[in-house]
Scaffold this motif. Structure first.
Motif, short mmCIF file in Angstrom:
data_model
loop_
_atom_site.label_atom_id
_atom_site.label_comp_id
_atom_site.label_asym_id
_atom_site.label_seq_id
_atom_site.Cartn_x
_atom_site.Cartn_y
_atom_site.Cartn_z
N SER A 1 145.05 28.57 30.88
CA SER A 1 145.83 28.50 29.64
C SER A 1 146.82 27.34 29.65
O SER A 1 147.12 26.76 28.60
CB SER A 1 146.58 29.82 29.40
N SER B 1 143.62 27.51 26.90
CA SER B 1 142.67 28.58 26.61
C SER B 1 142.27 29.26 27.93
O SER B 1 142.28 28.63 28.98
CB SER B 1 141.42 28.01 25.94
N GLU C 1 139.30 30.29 28.43
CA GLU C 1 137.85 30.10 28.55
C GLU C 1 137.46 29.36 29.83
O GLU C 1 136.30 29.44 30.27
CB GLU C 1 137.32 29.33 27.34
#
Length: 317
Positions: free
Chosen positions: A231, A236, A238
């Motif tokens: 993050s 993010s 992901e």
């Protein structure tokens, strides 16, 4: 039995195995050859998956909901000799940080560690294993008591980090962790640190300074979690798998970097697959390391501990 995403092929084969047995019982048909074939496939699939775990998969294993927690280890190892102690004598008793006295054989130890919950209610009660400043101050109080009576300290680490709330910062979260690190470097009794699950950030390091640091095979130890790292760098979550690989947080990585002294092998599939075997391995490791430290004087212990941490890292002029 709960399965992680990458364990689903094993789940399918295990279900097929049970269905075949049930079919054989209900229809009275001989299905032994089919059962043996499934057993062979199951064994091969388990070996294929568990011998090639990625860093992110090991992070997932460390968080497995069926994995034993700190109190499970202590109660299994110490039995009826376990006596929990409470409070920091200042604010309150932090339920995320537990501590107390227990025996392995005839030897007494002061156990401290983070405790997670087993369901929604107990997770809230234990604050998800994230200690507040009073938790670290309770741990320090118990370590100082152990020092006073010459009792070795065992720290069991399993936390996603120290509690990051505003009230924790107001009560001095950073100072409490820093104070623990300072005091643990000069504590005059043996300290054995066992990473049994997650070892995240200062929340882990607040009780993580020791003469011997041991990791279970499917645990991790890092300055930040993969999700938080992702993050910050990518805005993010992901990229958490990529972050996990880059952080070098697995037990194997830690051993290569000489940040831990031993890796305790887990049963195939993780510590929750054979709890008794893991409890036995942890108890034997604690005893072994205490035996190697018990004859050192207080001065030798502190000097050896300071040298251990002074040698970590790479420095360039």
């Amino acid at each position: 039995m709960e399965y992680l995403d990458f364990e689903l092929p094993i789940k399918e084969l295990e279900e097929k195995y049970l269905q075949t047995i049930e079919l054989g019982v209900e229809s009275e048909v001989n299905v032994n050859s089919t059962i043996k074939q499934i057993e062979k496939k199951l064994k091969a699939k388990r070996k294929e998956i568990y011998s090639n775990l990625t860093p992110w998969q090991r992070v997932q294993m460390s968080r497995h909901p069926s994995r034993p927690y700190t109190l499970d280890y202590i109660k299994a190892i110490c039995g009826d000799t376990w006596l929990e102690l409470h409070g920091d004598r200042n604010v309150k008793d932090d339920k995320a940080m537990i501590g107390g006295l227990g025996k392995i054989g005839e030897q007494s130890y002061m156990f401290i560690g983070q405790q997670k919950g087993y369901n929604t209610k107990t997770r809230q009660y234990r604050n998800f294993g994230m200690a507040n400043p009073e938790g670290y101050r309770k741990a320090l109080r118990l370590m100082k008591s152990a020092e006073k009576f010459g009792i070795p300290v065992v720290a069991l680490i399993d936390t996603p980090g120290a509690y990051p709330g505003l009230e924790a910062e107001e009560r001095g979260q950073g100072e409490a962790i820093a104070r623990n690190i300072l005091e643990m470097t000069r504590l005059k009794v043996p300290i054995i640190v066992m990473i049994i699950g997650e070892g995240a950030s200062g929340g882990a390091l607040g009780i993580g300074v020791g003469d011997k640091v041991v990791m279970l095979e499917n645990t991790w130890y890092s300055v930040i979690s993969p999700e938080s790292c992702s993050s910050i760098l990518w805005r993010s979550w992901e990229h958490k798998e990529e972050a996990a690989s880059a952080l070098k947080l697995t037990s194997t990585d830690m051993k290569k970097l000489k940040l831990v002294d031993e890796i305790i092998k887990e049963p195939e599939g993780g510590a929750h697959k054979d709890r008794e075997a893991v409890y036995k391995s942890v108890a034997e490791s604690i005893t072994k390391h205490f035996e190697s430290l018990k004859d050192l004087s207080a001065q030798e212990l502190v000097e050896q501990r300071m040298n251990k941490y002074s040698k970590m890292g790479v420095f360039k002029a």
